[in-house]
Design a protein around this motif. Structure first.
Motif, PDB file in Angstrom:
ATOM      1  N   LEU A 178      88.894  46.505 141.183  1.00  0.00           N
ATOM      2  CA  LEU A 178      88.757  45.446 142.181  1.00  0.00           C
ATOM      3  C   LEU A 178      87.643  45.760 143.179  1.00  0.00           C
ATOM      4  N   ALA A 179      87.677  46.968 143.734  1.00  0.00           N
ATOM      5  CA  ALA A 179      86.711  47.336 144.765  1.00  0.00           C
ATOM      6  C   ALA A 179      85.286  47.310 144.215  1.00  0.00           C
ATOM      7  N   TYR A 180      85.092  47.869 143.023  1.00  0.00           N
ATOM      8  CA  TYR A 180      83.744  47.928 142.452  1.00  0.00           C
ATOM      9  C   TYR A 180      83.231  46.540 142.086  1.00  0.00           C
ATOM     10  N   SER A 181      84.124  45.684 141.586  1.00  0.00           N
ATOM     11  CA  SER A 181      83.723  44.312 141.244  1.00  0.00           C
ATOM     12  C   SER A 181      83.316  43.539 142.492  1.00  0.00           C
ATOM     13  N   ILE A 182      84.073  43.719 143.582  1.00  0.00           N
ATOM     14  CA  ILE A 182      83.728  43.049 144.837  1.00  0.00           C
ATOM     15  C   ILE A 182      82.379  43.537 145.344  1.00  0.00           C
ATOM     16  N   SER A 183      82.122  44.830 145.220  1.00  0.00           N
ATOM     17  CA  SER A 183      80.835  45.368 145.677  1.00  0.00           C
ATOM     18  C   SER A 183      79.678  44.787 144.865  1.00  0.00           C
ATOM     19  N   LEU A 184      79.857  44.652 143.553  1.00  0.00           N
ATOM     20  CA  LEU A 184      78.803  44.073 142.717  1.00  0.00           C
ATOM     21  C   LEU A 184      78.576  42.602 143.062  1.00  0.00           C
ATOM     22  N   LEU A 185      79.674  41.855 143.258  1.00  0.00           N
ATOM     23  CA  LEU A 185      79.542  40.453 143.637  1.00  0.00           C
ATOM     24  C   LEU A 185      78.856  40.315 144.989  1.00  0.00           C
ATOM     25  N   SER A 186      79.198  41.199 145.911  1.00  0.00           N
ATOM     26  CA  SER A 186      78.568  41.174 147.234  1.00  0.00           C
ATOM     27  C   SER A 186      77.068  41.419 147.136  1.00  0.00           C
ATOM     28  N   LEU A 187      76.655  42.340 146.273  1.00  0.00           N
ATOM     29  CA  LEU A 187      75.235  42.618 146.101  1.00  0.00           C
ATOM     30  C   LEU A 187      74.507  41.412 145.508  1.00  0.00           C
ATOM     31  N   VAL A 188      75.135  40.745 144.554  1.00  0.00           N
ATOM     32  CA  VAL A 188      74.521  39.556 143.954  1.00  0.00           C
ATOM     33  C   VAL A 188      74.318  38.468 145.016  1.00  0.00           C
ATOM     34  N   ILE A 189      75.343  38.246 145.840  1.00  0.00           N
ATOM     35  CA  ILE A 189      75.237  37.236 146.897  1.00  0.00           C
ATOM     36  C   ILE A 189      74.140  37.602 147.887  1.00  0.00           C
ATOM     37  N   PHE A 190      74.051  38.893 148.215  1.00  0.00           N
ATOM     38  CA  PHE A 190      73.028  39.297 149.176  1.00  0.00           C
ATOM     39  C   PHE A 190      71.623  39.150 148.591  1.00  0.00           C
ATOM     40  N   VAL A 191      71.468  39.416 147.312  1.00  0.00           N
ATOM     41  CA  VAL A 191      70.176  39.194 146.661  1.00  0.00           C
ATOM     42  C   VAL A 191      69.780  37.721 146.780  1.00  0.00           C
ATOM     43  N   LEU A 192      70.748  36.822 146.582  1.00  0.00           N
ATOM     44  CA  LEU A 192      70.464  35.394 146.715  1.00  0.00           C
ATOM     45  C   LEU A 192      70.089  35.042 148.157  1.00  0.00           C
ATOM     46  N   LEU A 193      70.759  35.669 149.123  1.00  0.00           N
ATOM     47  CA  LEU A 193      70.414  35.422 150.524  1.00  0.00           C
ATOM     48  C   LEU A 193      68.989  35.850 150.830  1.00  0.00           C
ATOM     49  N   VAL A 194      68.572  36.972 150.253  1.00  0.00           N
ATOM     50  CA  VAL A 194      67.245  37.502 150.540  1.00  0.00           C
ATOM     51  C   VAL A 194      66.166  36.726 149.793  1.00  0.00           C
ATOM     52  N   ARG A 195      66.397  36.490 148.504  1.00  0.00           N
ATOM     53  CA  ARG A 195      65.340  35.910 147.673  1.00  0.00           C
ATOM     54  C   ARG A 195      65.314  34.387 147.683  1.00  0.00           C
ATOM     55  N   VAL A 196      66.480  33.764 147.750  1.00  0.00           N
ATOM     56  CA  VAL A 196      66.539  32.297 147.705  1.00  0.00           C
ATOM     57  C   VAL A 196      66.562  31.708 149.113  1.00  0.00           C
ATOM     58  N   ALA A 197      67.461  32.238 149.977  1.00  0.00           N
ATOM     59  CA  ALA A 197      67.558  31.718 151.342  1.00  0.00           C
ATOM     60  C   ALA A 197      66.527  32.332 152.282  1.00  0.00           C
ATOM     61  N   LYS A 198      65.706  33.273 151.783  1.00  0.00           N
ATOM     62  CA  LYS A 198      64.630  33.900 152.558  1.00  0.00           C
ATOM     63  C   LYS A 198      65.129  34.577 153.827  1.00  0.00           C
ATOM     64  N   TRP A 199      66.273  35.239 153.747  1.00  0.00           N
ATOM     65  CA  TRP A 199      66.760  36.012 154.892  1.00  0.00           C
ATOM     66  C   TRP A 199      65.754  37.117 155.185  1.00  0.00           C
ATOM     67  N   PRO A 200      65.480  37.492 156.446  1.00  0.00           N
ATOM     68  CA  PRO A 200      66.014  36.906 157.681  1.00  0.00           C
ATOM     69  C   PRO A 200      65.079  35.897 158.325  1.00  0.00           C
ATOM     70  N   SER A 201      64.196  35.293 157.542  1.00  0.00           N
ATOM     71  CA  SER A 201      63.229  34.347 158.119  1.00  0.00           C
ATOM     72  C   SER A 201      63.917  33.170 158.775  1.00  0.00           C
ATOM     73  N   ASN A 202      65.079  32.746 158.222  1.00  0.00           N
ATOM     74  CA  ASN A 202      65.772  31.584 158.783  1.00  0.00           C
ATOM     75  C   ASN A 202      66.568  31.924 160.039  1.00  0.00           C
ATOM     76  N   SER A 203      66.530  33.206 160.478  1.00  0.00           N
ATOM     77  CA  SER A 203      67.249  33.604 161.691  1.00  0.00           C
ATOM     78  C   SER A 203      66.345  33.624 162.919  1.00  0.00           C
ATOM     79  N   GLY A 204      65.120  33.148 162.772  1.00  0.00           N
ATOM     80  CA  GLY A 204      64.180  33.165 163.885  1.00  0.00           C
ATOM     81  C   GLY A 204      63.316  34.406 163.845  1.00  0.00           C
TER      82      GLY A 204
END
Length: 263
Positions: free
Chosen positions: A129-155
Motif C-alpha cells: 500500500l505505502a509503496y503504491s501510494i508513493s508511486l502514484l504520488s510521484l506520477v501526480i507530481f510529474v503531471l503538476l510539474v510538466r503539464v500544469a507548469k508548477w510553480p509558474s502558476n503560483s506567481g
C-alpha cells in the motif's frame, strides 16, 4: 499535522490513556511548528511554503499512507467492510510488487526468521500500500510539474523564501548547484527503498530484532520507508524545475541583451 500524528491512535484505540496524551503532545508540537513556519514572514526549514501545492501534495501522500495502513492494522482485531476492502487491495498490491529484488520483497526479508505467517502477510500488505501510494504520488507530481507548469502558476518564485536551506551565495553558479542537488535527491530517493531494509536488517542483526508486531511501529515504519524516498524525489524534481525556470529567464535576458546591442 495534529490529525496526522493522532490518526493511528484514534483509529486503533480511541482511548484517552497515557499513550494518547503523549500522541496529543507530539501532535500539538507538529501543529505548532507548521503554524509557526507558515505564519511568520521569514522561513527556517520548510521548503516551497509559497509554491502550492507542493507541501499539500506531500501531506496528502503521508496522510494516505498512515490512514490506510492503520485501517489494515485495525482490521486484524476489529474487521469491518472498510478495513477488509483496504486489506484486500493491499494484499493485491503487495503480492504484485513482491517480486525478487523489489523494495517490498526486501522489506519482507527484513523481518526476523521466526516471524509468523500473519506478520509477514500484514507487513507485505502495508508495504504494498505505502509503496503504491508513493508511486502514484510521484506520477501526480510529474503531471503538476510538466503539464500544469508548477510553480509558474503560483506567481513569482522567491528562491530565498521557498528554499531557505539553499544558500544562493554559497559559491559557484546557482544553476549548476541546483541541478546537482536535484540529481542527488532523485538518485538517493530512488535508492532509499532498497537501502533502508538492508540497513535495518544489518542493524537488527547486531543489536536486536525490529518488532513489527506493534501496530504503531508498523504504521510509522512503513510510512517513513515509502514517504521519505518519494519526498526526496519530489524535492529533486522541484529543484530541477526551479533550475529550468532560472535557465529560461537567463536565456530570455541574454536574447534581449543581444537584440538591444544589434538595434
Amino acid at each position: 499535522m495534529w490529525l496526522l500524528v493522532a490518526t493511528p491512535t484514534l483509529i486503533l484505540s480511541g482511548s484517552t490513556g497515557e499513550g494518547s496524551q503523549l500522541v496529543v503532545f507530539f501532535g500539538a508540537l507538529a501543529g505548532l511548528f507548521t503554524f509557526t513556519e507558515y505564519f511568520f514572514k521569514y522561513p527556517s526549514i520548510v521548503e516551497f511554503r509559497f509554491a502550492a501545492p507542493f507541501n499539500r501534495h506531500r501531506f496528502v501522500t503521508i496522510f494516505a499512507m498512515v490512514i490506510l495502513i492503520t485501517l489494515v492494522c485495525k482490521g486484524v482485531f476489529a474487521p469491518t467492510s472498510l478495513t477488509l476492502t483496504v486489506k484486500h487491495w493491499g494484499d493485491l498490491l503487495g503480492r504484485a510488487i513482491d517480486v525478487p529484488y523489489s523494495p517490498v520483497r526486501l522489506v519482507v526479508l527484513m523481518l526476523h526468521d521466526n516471524a509468523s505467517v500473519e506478520l509477514v502477510e500484514i507487513v507485505r500488505t502495508a508495504a504494498g500500500l505505502a509503496y503504491s501510494i508513493s508511486l502514484l504520488s510521484l506520477v501526480i507530481f510529474v503531471l503538476l510539474v510538466r503539464v500544469a507548469k508548477w510553480p509558474s502558476n503560483s506567481g513569482a518564485f522567491n528562491v530565498w523564501v521557498n528554499l531557505p536551506l539553499f544558500d544562493p551565495t554559497g559559491g559557484g553558479d546557482v544553476l549548476i548547484r541546483l541541478k546537482r542537488d536535484a540529481n542527488i535527491n532523485i538518485i538517493f530517493g530512488f535508492l532509499l527503498p532498497f537501502l533502508i531494509p538492508a540497513v535495518v536488517k544489518t542493524a537488527t542483526d547486531l543489536v536486536g530484532n525490529l518488532s513489527m508486531d506493534d501496530p504503531q511501529t508498523l504504521i510509522w515504519t512503513m510510512s517513513a520507508w515509502a514517504f521519505l524516498p518519494a519526498s526526496m524525489i519530489m524535492r529533486g524534481m522541484a529543484m530541477g524545475r526551479v533550475a529550468e525556470m532560472i535557465e529560461e529567464k537567463r536565456r530570455r535576458a541574454y536574447a534581449q541583451s543581444d537584440a538591444a546591442q544589434h538595434a
